[in-house]
Design an enzyme around this catalytic site. Structure first.
Site, PDB file in Angstrom:
ATOM      1  N   LEU A 198      57.295 -35.731 -10.082  1.00  0.00           N
ATOM      2  CA  LEU A 198      58.119 -34.623  -9.800  1.00  0.00           C
ATOM      3  C   LEU A 198      56.974 -33.344  -9.770  1.00  0.00           C
ATOM      4  CD1 LEU A 198      61.006 -33.500  -9.460  1.00  0.00           C
ATOM      5  CD2 LEU A 198      60.907 -32.929 -12.028  1.00  0.00           C
ATOM      6  N   SER A 199      56.061 -33.341 -10.542  1.00  0.00           N
ATOM      7  CA  SER A 199      54.982 -32.125 -10.657  1.00  0.00           C
ATOM      8  C   SER A 199      54.055 -32.198  -9.419  1.00  0.00           C
ATOM      9  CB  SER A 199      54.508 -32.241 -11.886  1.00  0.00           C
ATOM     10  OG  SER A 199      53.543 -31.178 -11.974  1.00  0.00           O
TER      11      SER A 199
END
Length: 225
Positions: free
Chosen positions: A13-14
């Site tokens: 996600l990052s």
């Protein structure tokens, strides 16, 4: 005595973790350390420490894109937004945790990060993840099936709990020896630590730990009258 590995706690996600990951193989090689990707659930870390993600703050969500775009430009790294953000990374994390061999897990981590942030592809659904696995030379069907096993699902949970116990509160977090380095902007500090040039001594750290607090923010964010 062998040096401990660089345990890279990641969540797809990052974008910060993506940009840090691109630099990690060279850092590990320079310092003779094994690189070990450790899939953790960022949402689990944030919930445990009572925080929220950058994408959950509208102004910060835009800033994250601006900053990571600029960092990618500095690194000369491919950077393309995924179809949506935040997205659900759980299947990709479980597939990564399903690979026992560290070298193969490293290769898979690179492939999934490249798909998500280098090519702007989705890595949420079995079809999306399976396509990345096949392109990278993995047995997509076998890995997707293994990712659904209770022990593999539990591995991501245990990884997250172990990261919390080591002091992690977000990603990317690099765990090495008894230290933790958080964020793509901490990689220079990580290298100085690995070179034996960390300026932070136990005595200096103790000063901060023992420093008293004389003000506390109220939960609603309003100052006391």
């Amino acid at each position: 005595m062998a040096s401990s590995p660089l345990r890279f706690c990641l969540d797809y996600l990052s974008p910060y973790a993506y940009l840090a990951w691109l630099r990690m193989p060279a850092i590990a090689a320079r310092h003779g350390r094994e690189l070990e990707p450790v899939p953790v659930l960022l949402a689990g870390l944030l919930n445990a420490v009572g925080s929220i993600g950058p994408a959950e703050i509208p102004a910060k969500r835009v800033y994250v894109f601006k900053q990571t775009f600029r960092i990618a430009h500095e690194q000369g790294a491919p950077f393309t937004l995924p179809p949506s953000h935040p997205f659900n990374p759980l299947l990709s994390l479980r597939v990564t945790a399903a690979v026992d061999d560290v070298a193969e897990r490293t290769r898979l981590t690179t492939a999934l990060y490249s798909a998500a942030w280098g090519q702007g592809r989705g890595v949420e659904t079995p079809e999306q993840v399976g396509a990345v696995l096949t392109e990278a030379g993995f047995d997509a069907r076998a890995l997707l099936e293994r990712a659904q096993l209770p022990e593999v699902k539990d591995r991501v949970r245990k990884n997250t709990e172990a990261a919390l116990a080591a002091g992690a509160f977000g990603v990317p977090s690099v765990l090495v020896d008894d230290e933790m380095f958080w964020g793509v902007d901490s990689l220079g500090h990580l290298e100085r630590y690995l070179e034996g040039r960390d300026p932070l001594t136990p005595g200096e750290l103790a000063k901060w730990r023992d420093l008293p607090a004389t003000a506390n923010r109220r939960p609603e964010g309003k100052p006391r009258s």
